[in-house]
Design an enzyme around this catalytic site. Sequence first.
Site, PDB file in Angstrom:
ATOM      1  CB  SER A  23      -0.948   0.003   1.205  1.00  8.48           C
ATOM      2  OG  SER A  23      -1.831  -1.098   1.150  1.00  8.48           O
ATOM      3  CG  HIS A  80      -2.459   3.785   3.277  1.00  6.03           C
ATOM      4  ND1 HIS A  80      -3.814   3.526   3.284  1.00  6.03           N
ATOM      5  CD2 HIS A  80      -1.865   2.566   3.170  1.00  6.03           C
ATOM      6  CE1 HIS A  80      -4.029   2.224   3.194  1.00  6.03           C
ATOM      7  NE2 HIS A  80      -2.857   1.625   3.136  1.00  6.03           N
TER       8      HIS A  80
END
Length: 281
Positions: free
Chosen positions: A186, A232
Amino acid sequence: MDHCYRHPGRETGIRCTRCERPICPECMISASVGFQCPDCVREGSGTGHPPAASRPRTVAGGTVAADPRLVTKVLLAINVALFVAVLARESLVNDLALVGLASSGTDLQVVGVADGEWYRLVTAMFLHQEVWHIGFNMLLLWWLGGPLEAALGRARYLALYLLSGLAGSALTYLLAAPNQPSLGASGAIYGLFGATVVLMRRMNQDMRPILVLLGLNLVLTFVLSGIAWQAHVGGLVAGVLIAVAMVHAPRERRTLVQYGTCGLVLLATAGLVVARTAMLT
């Protein structure tokens, strides 16, 4: 919005400076002023300049490759191969996931980045345990990675992916609980998100679809439980910084600015890791 003359399904705001036909990132070749299409570059190649002077270049100055998705395919294959390995041997998750410092096994053996297992910062970037997790990440990698690889060139694209993933791992290591395991691509994927926004703005493309998708993913990041939001955010910030340097660097100092920025991002990432390690040991 115009459409690329070689790829009618792709919208673009860039035109060839010689023939004024609209061209997409895969077709645009950096020229002394603006960008040219592949046809014009081929027609003007017999100018007496050295071969490198007329060699097709991407918007970021990289070499135009015959297969603009080769690196993306390799990255995808590595992720899938490691996922299959995890299915065959589930204990790999404990060996390769990102952990700051924790006790493992019946003998309470100390493991983690702070204990010298630095490789976890990298291996966690390619590690997935759930089908939905790898499926979602690989879909985004294919969708975002292909156009970015074509626009940046292989080396620059690979640097963007790896540094974004490392930045995500470093911020997770710094802010998450030391015994909280983390894994997944991610961080790197959010770096691709950030780079796509920068590239589309540079090319005057309609940014609403990518901004909506990015916004939705950010909302899910902070609403759903069990998601390492640090990865993220770290990947997104690194991706934006690197992409700005890649597509906005002045032509005469392009390499210095691009790889200098990559070096600074790597240095900052290493600084976060060293600082957290000092806190835990």
